[in-house]
Design a protein around this motif. Structure first.
Motif, short mmCIF file in Angstrom:
data_model
loop_
_atom_site.label_atom_id
_atom_site.label_comp_id
_atom_site.label_asym_id
_atom_site.label_seq_id
_atom_site.Cartn_x
_atom_site.Cartn_y
_atom_site.Cartn_z
N LEU A 10 0.86 -1.18 0.00
CA LEU A 10 0.00 0.00 0.00
C LEU A 10 0.89 1.23 0.00
O LEU A 10 1.80 1.34 0.83
N ALA A 11 0.65 2.13 -0.94
CA ALA A 11 1.56 3.26 -1.07
C ALA A 11 0.84 4.51 -1.55
O ALA A 11 -0.14 4.44 -2.30
N ALA A 65 -8.32 0.13 0.12
CA ALA A 65 -7.14 -0.30 -0.64
C ALA A 65 -6.76 -1.74 -0.29
O ALA A 65 -6.39 -2.53 -1.17
N GLN A 66 -6.87 -2.10 0.98
CA GLN A 66 -6.57 -3.49 1.36
C GLN A 66 -7.57 -4.46 0.73
O GLN A 66 -7.18 -5.52 0.24
N ARG A 67 -8.83 -4.09 0.72
CA ARG A 67 -9.84 -4.97 0.10
C ARG A 67 -9.59 -5.11 -1.41
O ARG A 67 -9.74 -6.19 -1.96
N PHE A 80 0.28 -7.86 3.83
CA PHE A 80 0.16 -6.43 3.59
C PHE A 80 1.43 -5.76 4.07
O PHE A 80 1.86 -5.96 5.21
N PHE A 81 2.01 -4.96 3.19
CA PHE A 81 3.32 -4.35 3.44
C PHE A 81 3.22 -2.86 3.13
O PHE A 81 2.80 -2.49 2.05
N ASP A 82 3.60 -2.02 4.08
CA ASP A 82 3.53 -0.58 3.85
C ASP A 82 4.67 -0.09 2.97
O ASP A 82 5.82 -0.49 3.14
#
Length: 191
Positions: A10-11, A65-67, A80-82
């Motif tokens: 996610l960015a 965004a995760q969904r 999930f990785f930031d």
């Protein structure tokens, strides 16, 4: 390479970090996805150059965004990785192995493996750390759990379980939404 794993990054305006992170993540799995929050940097171009799946989120926030990342993922397990580079890439294989016997793995900045929640990094970091401790304590009281960090987004989860949680939060409260639903549904959670 882990064939059962999709890594979702996610960015938003994290191009400079992603230049370092994405080449290190790419050899780990066969499904690396960047979900972008409408950056005005060169994140899209970087993904094209590195042949990494790139999708724009719908602008509603991190939870949405995760969904979307889960929807686009091709494999059984999700991490999930930031995009800010705070998580430790070396923890990915450990998380994957733990997912084989757990439903949800949550990481904690209180126990190491992250660089963004540290009292020694100034006042704003101390405030963030204190808030996290307070919210985690309240959560543990309400749900009779023993977590040390309920707000960190570095986590691994079985894709079917993530989708079945039916999360509704769109912002940063998604982490609490995930945990509440997982606890209430009695999923096996490991921190």
């Amino acid at each position: 390479m882990i064939n059962e794993l999709s890594i979702i990054v996610l960015a938003k305006n994290e191009h400079d970090n992603l230049v370092e992170i994405l080449p290190k993540l790419k050899p780990i799995c066969n499904d690396l996805i960047v979900i972008d929050g409408h950056s005005n940097d060169k994140t899209n171009n970087l993904c094209k150059i590195l042949n990494i799946s790139f999708f724009l989120d719908d602008g509603r926030g991190k939870g949405s965004a995760q969904r979307l990342g889960s929807q686009k993922a091709k494999n059984k397990y999700l991490i999930f990785f930031d995009g800010d580079g705070a998580p430790d890439i070396n923890d990915i294989e450990k998380i994957y192995e733990l997912l084989k016997v757990n439903d949800l793995i949550i990481c904690s900045r209180q126990t190491g493996g992250s660089y963004d929640l540290n009292f020694s990094k100034g006042f704003s970091s101390a405030i963030r750390a204190s808030g996290c401790i307070i919210l985690t304590s309240l959560f543990n009281k309400l749900f009779n759990t023993r977590f040390t960090d309920i707000l960190y987004s570095f986590k691994g989860v079985d894709k079917k379980i993530f989708d079945s949680l039916n999360t509704k939060s769109n912002g940063f409260t998604i982490e609490i939404d995930i945990l509440i639903n997982a606890v209430l549904k009695e999923h096996k959670i490991l921190e």
